[in-house]
Design an enzyme around this catalytic site. Structure first.
Site, PDB file in Angstrom:
ATOM      1  N   LYS A 124       0.871  -1.179   0.000  1.00  0.00           N
ATOM      2  CA  LYS A 124       0.000   0.000   0.000  1.00  0.00           C
ATOM      3  C   LYS A 124       0.902   1.221   0.000  1.00  0.00           C
ATOM      4  O   LYS A 124       2.044   1.165   0.452  1.00  0.00           O
ATOM      5  CB  LYS A 124      -0.888   0.015   1.249  1.00  0.00           C
ATOM      6  CG  LYS A 124      -2.130   0.868   1.108  1.00  0.00           C
ATOM      7  CD  LYS A 124      -3.212   0.108   0.380  1.00  0.00           C
ATOM      8  CE  LYS A 124      -4.413   0.957   0.066  1.00  0.00           C
ATOM      9  NZ  LYS A 124      -5.527   0.108  -0.433  1.00  0.00           N
ATOM     10  N   ASP A 164      -6.968   4.226  -4.629  1.00  0.00           N
ATOM     11  CA  ASP A 164      -7.652   4.044  -3.339  1.00  0.00           C
ATOM     12  C   ASP A 164      -8.302   5.405  -3.067  1.00  0.00           C
ATOM     13  O   ASP A 164      -8.516   6.180  -4.015  1.00  0.00           O
ATOM     14  CB  ASP A 164      -6.654   3.623  -2.236  1.00  0.00           C
ATOM     15  CG  ASP A 164      -7.356   3.143  -0.958  1.00  0.00           C
ATOM     16  OD1 ASP A 164      -7.836   2.002  -0.938  1.00  0.00           O
ATOM     17  OD2 ASP A 164      -7.448   3.914   0.019  1.00  0.00           O
TER      18      ASP A 164
HETATM   19  P1  NDP Z   1     -12.919   7.553  -2.946  1.00  0.00           P
HETATM   20  O1  NDP Z   1     -11.875   8.584  -2.772  1.00  0.00           O
HETATM   21  O2  NDP Z   1     -13.504   7.356  -4.294  1.00  0.00           O
HETATM   22  O3  NDP Z   1     -14.080   7.788  -1.881  1.00  0.00           O
HETATM   23  C1  NDP Z   1     -13.834   7.714  -0.498  1.00  0.00           C
HETATM   24  C2  NDP Z   1     -15.059   8.081   0.282  1.00  0.00           C
HETATM   25  O4  NDP Z   1     -14.840   7.957   1.677  1.00  0.00           O
HETATM   26  C3  NDP Z   1     -15.427   9.496   0.079  1.00  0.00           C
HETATM   27  O5  NDP Z   1     -16.793   9.666   0.295  1.00  0.00           O
HETATM   28  C4  NDP Z   1     -14.566  10.143   1.174  1.00  0.00           C
HETATM   29  O6  NDP Z   1     -14.781  11.441   1.479  1.00  0.00           O
HETATM   30  C5  NDP Z   1     -14.842   9.254   2.317  1.00  0.00           C
HETATM   31  N1  NDP Z   1     -13.770   9.352   3.318  1.00  0.00           N
HETATM   32  C6  NDP Z   1     -12.463   9.054   3.157  1.00  0.00           C
HETATM   33  N2  NDP Z   1     -11.754   9.254   4.277  1.00  0.00           N
HETATM   34  C7  NDP Z   1     -12.628   9.721   5.175  1.00  0.00           C
HETATM   35  C8  NDP Z   1     -12.505  10.113   6.531  1.00  0.00           C
HETATM   36  N3  NDP Z   1     -11.329  10.073   7.184  1.00  0.00           N
HETATM   37  N4  NDP Z   1     -13.643  10.496   7.163  1.00  0.00           N
HETATM   38  C9  NDP Z   1     -14.840  10.511   6.524  1.00  0.00           C
HETATM   39  N5  NDP Z   1     -15.011  10.133   5.236  1.00  0.00           N
HETATM   40  C10 NDP Z   1     -13.926   9.755   4.577  1.00  0.00           C
HETATM   41  O7  NDP Z   1     -12.301   6.190  -2.420  1.00  0.00           O
HETATM   42  P2  NDP Z   1     -12.767   4.699  -2.671  1.00  0.00           P
HETATM   43  O8  NDP Z   1     -14.204   4.620  -2.934  1.00  0.00           O
HETATM   44  O9  NDP Z   1     -11.806   4.146  -3.655  1.00  0.00           O
HETATM   45  O10 NDP Z   1     -12.429   4.032  -1.272  1.00  0.00           O
HETATM   46  C11 NDP Z   1     -13.394   3.877  -0.222  1.00  0.00           C
HETATM   47  C12 NDP Z   1     -12.971   2.743   0.691  1.00  0.00           C
HETATM   48  O11 NDP Z   1     -12.879   1.530  -0.063  1.00  0.00           O
HETATM   49  C13 NDP Z   1     -11.593   2.905   1.343  1.00  0.00           C
HETATM   50  O12 NDP Z   1     -11.604   2.288   2.603  1.00  0.00           O
HETATM   51  C14 NDP Z   1     -10.672   2.119   0.412  1.00  0.00           C
HETATM   52  O13 NDP Z   1      -9.507   1.692   1.070  1.00  0.00           O
HETATM   53  C15 NDP Z   1     -11.592   0.946   0.080  1.00  0.00           C
HETATM   54  N6  NDP Z   1     -11.278   0.199  -1.122  1.00  0.00           N
HETATM   55  C16 NDP Z   1     -11.112   0.800  -2.343  1.00  0.00           C
HETATM   56  C17 NDP Z   1     -10.862   0.030  -3.467  1.00  0.00           C
HETATM   57  C18 NDP Z   1     -10.738   0.619  -4.822  1.00  0.00           C
HETATM   58  O14 NDP Z   1     -10.521  -0.140  -5.765  1.00  0.00           O
HETATM   59  N7  NDP Z   1     -10.905   1.920  -5.006  1.00  0.00           N
HETATM   60  C19 NDP Z   1     -10.731  -1.432  -3.375  1.00  0.00           C
HETATM   61  C20 NDP Z   1     -10.992  -1.960  -2.063  1.00  0.00           C
HETATM   62  C21 NDP Z   1     -11.234  -1.155  -1.003  1.00  0.00           C
HETATM   63  P3  NDP Z   1     -13.405  12.251   1.971  1.00  0.00           P
HETATM   64  O15 NDP Z   1     -12.219  11.448   1.596  1.00  0.00           O
HETATM   65  O16 NDP Z   1     -13.374  13.450   1.214  1.00  0.00           O
HETATM   66  O17 NDP Z   1     -13.521  12.462   3.418  1.00  0.00           O
HETATM   67  O1  2IT Z   2      -7.839  -1.678  -1.009  1.00  0.00           O
HETATM   68  C1  2IT Z   2      -7.739  -2.158  -2.163  1.00  0.00           C
HETATM   69  O2  2IT Z   2      -7.834  -3.371  -2.364  1.00  0.00           O
HETATM   70  C2  2IT Z   2      -7.526  -1.230  -3.277  1.00  0.00           C
HETATM   71  N1  2IT Z   2      -7.501  -0.019  -3.049  1.00  0.00           N
HETATM   72  C3  2IT Z   2      -7.312  -1.752  -4.652  1.00  0.00           C
HETATM   73  C4  2IT Z   2      -5.880  -2.160  -4.848  1.00  0.00           C
HETATM   74  C5  2IT Z   2      -5.495  -2.555  -6.249  1.00  0.00           C
HETATM   75  O3  2IT Z   2      -4.294  -2.813  -6.430  1.00  0.00           O
HETATM   76  O4  2IT Z   2      -6.333  -2.612  -7.151  1.00  0.00           O
END
Ligand code: NDP
Ligand code: 2IT
Length: 445
Positions: A124, A164
């Site tokens: 990561k 992410d």
């Molecule tokens: P985005 O940036 O597209 O969206 C993140 C969302 O979470 C936003 O609504 C954001 O608002 C909110 N958020 C993030 N940090 C905080 C915080 N500290 N407090 C309150 N709200 C928060 O990210 P993703 O949709 O890609 O990621 C969302 C989750 O899914 C994360 O936990 C990520 O690790 C996980 N994930 C993502 C994957 C991917 O492929 N994208 C794969 C697997 C898991 P804001 O940040 O502005 O506060």
């Molecule tokens: O938390 C996760 O699994 C991700 N943000 C996706 C990682 C990836 O390499 O596609």
């Protein structure tokens, strides 16, 4: 295995890394029994070697904002374990980013990637850069400066970053452009690329789709389906968007989204143009969901709160770590929620998980239910290596199959004597065993 001793040793070595300790504790508690049944793990020091990353690359990122001021951010890449394949995992750009958060995410990624059945190690990275309110040019300059430092440590067979929180298609494009210029190669060094320059169909949707495919499997164990169910979703980013799309397609009604400003409650359901509006909302870079309530009729905006007080059959936390605590869990349980399927990484606190399991709810940890994102990244790597593109149908079918296989692995190792499926234990044991056996084969390194 003396879990307490290992944890207190880790705490002494790395004081103040709360999120990291939380993630390690959960895994150790799940695998303790199987670890003790296999003395070869102990004699090869598997746990001692697994809980420290192979290496951490730390660097500063100086860049110039639109006013001509120099800004300096901190950045990291945590290369955790490559027993199964090249280091693999996303990059997070968010002001809260620190080593504890990236180590917890990198550690989780090892087991998640093992569960996908694909040859992927765990890593990561990210930065405390805050994309909120930044112009496209500022984001480009930051991404270029970030890659100027990182490029020599990654590669299609070495370490393959992706998105992410705060890193989506736009950022991957800027990062890739700079890597290509420095390395003089066009390769699958990053995933989540644009479709016409090496990206895979379905990658943007994959995490959310995978979460819903997993939820479908979980509900089926109780003879239930998603059709007609009410779903509470948190977040409004990439994962939330994919989850809303697929859940709606399968006949469920998603009634909430959330952001740092609060949550919106849309009792009529988020569907059709409202799902496209999620992308517009995210693209504004303002980080608020309130405008949704002004855009559509009959929607409430509840400031400063999480959507877990809504009555819902299924909850999909898709925002960030520790966003669902014991009090939230109580609301969901009291309102008759059937199950919680994590889209984010570690969104439920340990106390919330305990409450869900005590009350017999279906509960799946992110490392199982959100693995569809990285799995489809793995499929993107395969397509890049083959120099071919698969159709959306081919990718989606593989994703669906992988999620079913992960569910199966969780059942295999998580089914209790009374029939209850402990998905936390199942996912941790299945992921751990695969990595541990690979480490045994490869010697002490
Ligand atoms: P985005 O940036 O597209 O969206 C993140 C969302 O979470 C936003 O609504 C954001 O608002 C909110 N958020 C993030 N940090 C905080 C915080 N500290 N407090 C309150 N709200 C928060 O990210 P993703 O949709 O890609 O990621 C969302 C989750 O899914 C994360 O936990 C990520 O690790 C996980 N994930 C993502 C994957 C991917 O492929 N994208 C794969 C697997 C898991 P804001 O940040 O502005 O506060
Ligand atoms: O938390 C996760 O699994 C991700 N943000 C996706 C990682 C990836 O390499 O596609």
């Amino acid at each position: 295995m003396n879990t307490k001793e290992i944890l207190s040793g880790l705490e002494k070595r790395h004081p103040g890394e709360a999120e990291y300790m939380q993630a390690v504790q959960e895994v150790l508690e799940s695998i303790e029994e199987i670890y003790d049944q296999n003395p070869q793990f102990e004699s090869a020091g598997i746990i001692e070697r697994l809980i420290e990353p192979d290496r951490i690359i730390t660097f500063k990122v100086p860049w110039m904002d639109d006013e001509g001021n120099v800004q300096v951010n901190l950045a990291y890449r945590v290369q955790f374990n490559n027993a199964l394949g090249p280091y693999k995992g996303g990059l997070r750009f968010h002001p809260s980013v620190n080593l504890s958060i990236l180590k917890f995410l990198g550690f989780e990624q090892i087991f998640k990637n093992a569960l996908t059945t694909l040859p992927l190690g765990g890593a990561k990275g990210g930065s405390d850069f805050n994309p909120k309110g930044k112009s496209r040019n500022e984001i480009m300059r930051f991404c270029q400066a970030f890659m100027l430092e990182l490029w020599n440590n990654i590669g299609p067979e070495t370490d393959v970053p992706a998105g992410d929180i705060g890193v989506g298609g736009q950022e991957i494009g800027f990062l890739y452009g700079m890597y290509k210029k420095l390395a003089r190669e066009h390769s699958g060094v990053l995933t989540g690329k644009g479709l016409n320059w090496g990206g895979s169909l379905i990658r943007p949707e994959a995490t959310g789709y995978g979460v819903v495919y997993f939820a479908k499997e979980m509900l089926a164990t109780r003879g239930e389906s998603l059709d007609g169910k009410t779903i509470a979703v948190s977040g409004f980013g990439n994962v939330a968007w994919g989850a809303v799309k697929k859940a709606t397609e399968l006949g469920a009604k998603v009634v909430s989204l959330s952001g740092p400003d609060g949550y919106i409650h849309d009792p009529r359901g988020i569907q059709g143009e409202k799902i496209d509006y999620m992308l517009e909302l995210r693209a504004t870079n303002e980080d608020i969901v309130e405008p949704y309530a002004h855009e559509f009729d009959g929607v409430d905006f509840v400031p400063g709160k999480h959507p877990w007080e809504i009555k819902a059959d299924v909850a999909l936390p898709c925002a960030t770590q520790n966003e669902l605590n014991a009090e939230d869990a109580k609301h969901l349980i009291d309102n008759g929620c059937l199950g919680v399927c994590e889209g984010a990484n570690m969104p439920s606190t340990p106390e919330a998980i305990e409450a869900f399991q005590e009350h017999g709810l279906l509960f799946s940890p992110g490392k199982a239910s959100n693995a569809g994102g990285v799995a489809t990244s793995g499929l993107e790597m395969s397509q890049n290596a083959l120099k071919m593109n698969w159709t959306a149908r081919e990718v989606d079918d593989r994703l669906h199959q992988i999620m079913q296989d992960i569910h199966h692995a969780c059942m295999k190792y998580g089914k209790q004597n009374d029939g209850y499926i402990d998905y936390v234990k199942g996912a941790n044991v299945a992921g751990f065993l695969k990595v541990a056996y690979a480490m045994l084969d490869q010697g002490i390194i």
